[in-house]
Enzyme design. Structure first.
Site, short mmCIF file in Angstrom:
data_model
loop_
_atom_site.label_atom_id
_atom_site.label_comp_id
_atom_site.label_asym_id
_atom_site.label_seq_id
_atom_site.Cartn_x
_atom_site.Cartn_y
_atom_site.Cartn_z
N ARG A 76 0.83 -1.20 0.00
CA ARG A 76 0.00 0.00 0.00
C ARG A 76 0.87 1.25 0.00
O ARG A 76 0.63 2.20 -0.74
CB ARG A 76 -0.92 0.01 1.22
CG ARG A 76 -1.68 1.30 1.41
CD ARG A 76 -1.53 1.77 2.87
NE ARG A 76 -2.22 3.03 3.06
CZ ARG A 76 -1.60 4.20 3.09
NH1 ARG A 76 -0.30 4.28 2.94
NH2 ARG A 76 -2.27 5.30 3.26
N HIS A 81 2.44 6.13 -1.99
CA HIS A 81 3.43 7.17 -1.75
C HIS A 81 4.63 7.14 -2.70
O HIS A 81 5.27 8.16 -2.91
CB HIS A 81 3.93 7.11 -0.31
CG HIS A 81 2.84 7.27 0.69
ND1 HIS A 81 2.15 8.45 0.85
CD2 HIS A 81 2.30 6.39 1.57
CE1 HIS A 81 1.24 8.30 1.79
NE2 HIS A 81 1.31 7.06 2.23
#
Length: 117
Positions: A76, A81
């Site tokens: 994730r 990010h």
């Protein structure tokens, strides 16, 4: 603390895994890599899996140490990010090698935890 019950988060993981499977089941790696819409949908589902997994209480995670809680969250983090580092070949391998084995343990986790407070 999340306002969403962990049992619903567990369901979110299963739904995301199923969504990934439905979107990719008939594709080759090359078709997957060339379909930007599918890639983005799959990466979003990986984000859902990671976010939901990190919101499973630590006590529950500790009772099920064979589930890759940390790896789900790490995937994730990269998708959300460090999206520029996403390796689609690795994502493809994860889809086919790592997601299917998650299903049964997550289903068993809820059944086992329903009998406890």
């Amino acid at each position: 603390m999340s306002s969403r019950d962990w049992r619903l988060r567990r369901q979110d993981i299963l739904k995301a895994v199923e969504g990934i499977h439905q979107r990719t089941a008939t594709l080759t790696l090359e078709e997957f890599e060339s379909n930007d819409t599918i890639v983005k949908a799959v990466l979003f589902d990986f984000i859902v899996i990671g976010e939901a997994s990190r919101n499973i209480p630590m006590a529950i995670q500790a009772r099920y140490p064979h589930s890759p809680w940390r790896l789900m969250n790490d995937m994730r983090n990269i998708a959300a990010h460090e999206y520029f580092r996403v390796n689609l070949t690795l994502a493809w391998r994860t889809i086919h090698n790592n997601l299917p084995p998650l299903i049964a343990p997550l289903q068993q986790l809820l059944a086992a935890e329903l009998v406890e407070p």
